[in-house]
Design a protein around this motif. Structure first.
Motif, mmCIF file in Angstrom:
data_model
loop_
_atom_site.group_PDB
_atom_site.id
_atom_site.type_symbol
_atom_site.label_atom_id
_atom_site.label_comp_id
_atom_site.label_asym_id
_atom_site.label_seq_id
_atom_site.Cartn_x
_atom_site.Cartn_y
_atom_site.Cartn_z
ATOM 1 N N THR A 1 0.853 -1.186 0.000
ATOM 2 C CA THR A 1 0.000 0.000 0.000
ATOM 3 C C THR A 1 0.886 1.233 0.000
ATOM 4 O O THR A 1 1.793 1.348 0.811
ATOM 5 C CB THR A 1 -0.888 0.033 1.256
ATOM 6 N N LEU A 2 0.630 2.150 -0.931
ATOM 7 C CA LEU A 2 1.439 3.356 -1.034
ATOM 8 C C LEU A 2 0.763 4.506 -0.291
ATOM 9 O O LEU A 2 -0.374 4.394 0.163
ATOM 10 C CB LEU A 2 1.659 3.692 -2.509
ATOM 11 N N ASP A 3 1.505 5.616 -0.169
ATOM 12 C CA ASP A 3 1.010 6.746 0.621
ATOM 13 C C ASP A 3 -0.348 7.264 0.166
ATOM 14 O O ASP A 3 -1.133 7.754 0.966
ATOM 15 C CB ASP A 3 2.015 7.905 0.571
ATOM 16 N N ASP A 4 -0.618 7.192 -1.142
ATOM 17 C CA ASP A 4 -1.890 7.717 -1.633
ATOM 18 C C ASP A 4 -2.982 6.635 -1.585
ATOM 19 O O ASP A 4 -4.008 6.757 -2.261
ATOM 20 C CB ASP A 4 -1.731 8.253 -3.062
ATOM 21 N N ASP A 5 -2.756 5.582 -0.773
ATOM 22 C CA ASP A 5 -3.722 4.490 -0.566
ATOM 23 C C ASP A 5 -3.940 3.603 -1.788
ATOM 24 O O ASP A 5 -4.825 2.764 -1.791
ATOM 25 C CB ASP A 5 -5.087 5.017 -0.082
ATOM 26 N N THR A 6 -3.131 3.791 -2.848
ATOM 27 C CA THR A 6 -3.213 2.848 -3.963
ATOM 28 C C THR A 6 -2.389 1.610 -3.593
ATOM 29 O O THR A 6 -1.539 1.660 -2.708
ATOM 30 C CB THR A 6 -2.658 3.438 -5.272
ATOM 31 N N THR A 7 -2.678 0.495 -4.263
ATOM 32 C CA THR A 7 -1.922 -0.718 -3.976
ATOM 33 C C THR A 7 -1.184 -1.168 -5.237
ATOM 34 O O THR A 7 -1.531 -0.773 -6.355
ATOM 35 C CB THR A 7 -2.852 -1.861 -3.522
ATOM 36 N N LYS A 8 -0.155 -1.983 -5.028
ATOM 37 C CA LYS A 8 0.626 -2.497 -6.149
ATOM 38 C C LYS A 8 1.100 -3.903 -5.779
ATOM 39 O O LYS A 8 1.392 -4.167 -4.622
ATOM 40 C CB LYS A 8 1.824 -1.569 -6.393
ATOM 41 N N ARG A 9 1.135 -4.785 -6.760
ATOM 42 C CA ARG A 9 1.615 -6.151 -6.511
ATOM 43 C C ARG A 9 3.102 -6.249 -6.788
ATOM 44 O O ARG A 9 3.566 -5.816 -7.840
ATOM 45 C CB ARG A 9 0.876 -7.134 -7.419
ATOM 46 N N ILE A 10 3.833 -6.819 -5.844
ATOM 47 C CA ILE A 10 5.257 -7.068 -6.033
ATOM 48 C C ILE A 10 5.437 -8.581 -6.073
ATOM 49 O O ILE A 10 4.990 -9.294 -5.176
ATOM 50 C CB ILE A 10 6.086 -6.495 -4.855
ATOM 51 N N ARG A 11 6.052 -9.061 -7.143
ATOM 52 C CA ARG A 11 6.228 -10.517 -7.262
ATOM 53 C C ARG A 11 7.403 -11.004 -6.419
ATOM 54 O O ARG A 11 8.431 -10.332 -6.310
ATOM 55 C CB ARG A 11 6.477 -10.890 -8.730
ATOM 56 N N ILE A 12 7.214 -12.161 -5.841
ATOM 57 C CA ILE A 12 8.300 -12.808 -5.107
ATOM 58 C C ILE A 12 8.872 -13.893 -6.014
ATOM 59 O O ILE A 12 8.121 -14.701 -6.574
ATOM 60 C CB ILE A 12 7.775 -13.375 -3.777
ATOM 61 N N HIS A 13 10.172 -13.875 -6.192
ATOM 62 C CA HIS A 13 10.818 -14.844 -7.070
ATOM 63 C C HIS A 13 10.842 -16.213 -6.405
ATOM 64 O O HIS A 13 10.441 -17.216 -6.987
ATOM 65 C CB HIS A 13 12.232 -14.364 -7.402
#
Ligand code: ADP
Ligand code: MG
Length: 484
Positions: free
Chosen positions: A108-120
């Protein structure tokens, strides 16, 4: 030229097992040097490692929590290198067949948007000992208590694009492992450390730039600062006509810079090979199902529920779900008072403020969730006003009473809503303030609204903060206007 930053993190999480990954020696923090290293940890001839099942279970739980593929068969390898704090001459790790395969984490980023980070992938390995340079003149001491402590190394894909995203990813990992209870997550004690891989590339370019790896960064803040420095260094280097070399660097928090440790040419060839002393780890479906059944509600699910079932804002939901202790405190306070928004306000306002001031964690709060919930109930049913509620909170915090009701009673903070009593106080204040009354009368009508504050203050003071502020305001206005 516009530059884009690319970051991938390798996070080492110390697993919260009681004994080591291949021996029965204790993993407790802070013991006398070398009092918790047994023959296996010391690599004495003739000893054999025995895998700690708890470490396997914890790695699997992490994998399940990040929706990863769990390997049916994983294998321990020897990573060969010589270093004084590694008495065996190799580190037992997993190179070719790690226990946790590809997965993903939502940040979750400061502006409340979310992003997926892949785990290798994530793999199990043992920690090394510690070199102690400070206590010995011209010599180095070795403490092998940490040797053989289980670590889970979580390797991300290079999916992060800013220092903020990297810090948010680290926080997400921290929150998952502490929710699962597989690590205490104590970064100051080294329970979570990370290697930060950073490169830059011209915006729009597909291929990645050459990366530098910054070793052993051990706080959220240092991760951001190390990246900020490193990005600037690489951009300057390239813009001055140079090229970034692949190398390992160290972050120096005192000077706020990274320094070269070794370049790729000097890098070790670890000659990995499967450890002949350990059997492959074979996991069946029933075992995975059993562990899946033990998973707690995870931070992302909690955040979602707080927002969509309890009606909290995205921001509140994200703050309150970030730590399991905080989330559980809030949920208990909410259960007692029945009002999610009020419970959220009190936990994030008065409570967090007091905890920060005294540098306490929420698990050490002198005010319990039940006590806070009961306090909110007395605000909601108008027994006390907001001002008195803060006094009640402080009183419980300082041990001057066990419950909101007890403090309200002993300090006489019950809100006065009897209009006769309030009117009497108003009459007294008006009688005692002839100069202010005259000013009020002579003032322009639109300025009177502001001037009423003085009288409200006096009446609240006379009531020791217990008068109902809305009633005081209304009655005062009527009485003052009657004097015009
Ligand atoms: P190695 O095998 O040398 O450790 P990996 O390919 O496994 O290298 O990558 C290690 C870490 O570096 C991973 O977290 C990955 O996401 C990250 N990484 C790889 N290439 C880059 C790059 N060009 N820029 C930033 N991070 C990178
Ligand atoms: Mg690596």
């Amino acid at each position: 030229m516009q530059w884009e930053t690319v970051i991938g993190l390798e996070v080492h999480v110390q697993l919260a097992t009681h004994s080591k990954i291949f021996s029965g020696a204790s993993t407790a923090f802070g013991a006398e040097p070398n009092s918790q290293a047994c023959a296996v940890d010391l690599g004495l001839p003739g000893v054999l490692p025995v895998l700690n099942e708890q470490a396997v279970a914890m790695a699997v739980q992490f994998g399940l929590a990040v929706h990863a593929d769990i390997a049916e068969v994983s294998v321990f390898d020897r990573k060969n290198y010589f270093y004084p704090d590694l008495p065996k001459g190799y580190q037992t790790s997993q190179m070719y067949h790690p226990i946790v395969g590809p997965g993903e984490v939502e940040i979750t980023l400061d502006d409340d948007t979310t992003k997926r980070i892949r785990i290798h992938h994530a793999h199990l390995e043992e920690d090394a000992g510690k070199s102690l340079h400070e206590d010995f003149h011209g010599m180095t001491g070795i403490d092998l208590n940490r040797a053989g402590t289980p670590l889970l190394e979580i390797v991300s894909e290079p999916d992060m694009r800013s220092a903020k995203e990297a810090a948010a990813y680290l926080k997400a990992i921290h929150s998952i492992v502490t929710y699962l209870g597989i690590s205490d997550g104590n970064m100051a004690e080294g329970s979570m450390r990370c290697d930060v891989n950073v490169s830059v590339r011209p915006k729009g370019q597909e291929t990645f730039g050459t990366r530098a790896e910054i070793k052993n960064v051990n706080s959220f803040r240092f991760v951001e600062r190390a990246i900020a420095f490193e990005v600037e260094r690489q951009i300057e280097l390239i813009e001055d006509g140079g090229t970034v070399v692949q190398e390992t660097r160290l972050f120096d928090p005192e000077r706020d810079e990274t320094r070269s440790m070794r370049t790729k040419e000097e890098a070790n060839d670890y000659r990995y090979f499967p450890c002949p002393d350990l059997l492959p780890v074979v996991l069946d479906q029933a075992y995975l199902d059993h562990l899946r059944g033990q998973l707690p509600e995870l931070p992302a699910d909690k955040r979602e529920r707080f927002q969509h079932e309890l009606g909290l804002s995205a921001y509140d939901a994200s703050v309150l779900s970030a730590s399991r202790d905080m989330a559980e405190f809030f949920e208990e306070a909410h259960r007692v008072c029945g009002d999610a928004k009020q419970a959220a306000n009190w936990v994030q306002g008065e409570l967090s403020g007091a905890l920060n001031r005294e540098n306490l964690s929420i698990s050490d709060s002198p005010v319990s969730a039940k006590q806070l919930g009961e306090l909110v109930v007395r605000v909601l049913d108008d027994t006390i006003n907001g001002k008195a509620a803060k006094q009640v909170f402080q009183a419980i915090w300082h041990g001057e009473g066990d419950s909101a009701d007890a403090v309200i009673e002993s300090k006489g903070l019950k809100q006065v809503t009897d209009s006769g009593a309030i009117e009497a106080m108003i009459d007294q204040v008006i009688a005692d303030s002839p100069a202010q009354v005259a000013q009020y009368r002579d003032a322009e009508p639109e300025k009177r609204g502001k001037m009423i504050g003085y009288f409200v203050g006096q009446v609240m003071k006379a009531s020791r903060g217990t008068a109902n502020p809305q009633q005081v305001n209304g009655l005062l206005k009527d009485k003052l206007d009657a004097l015009l």
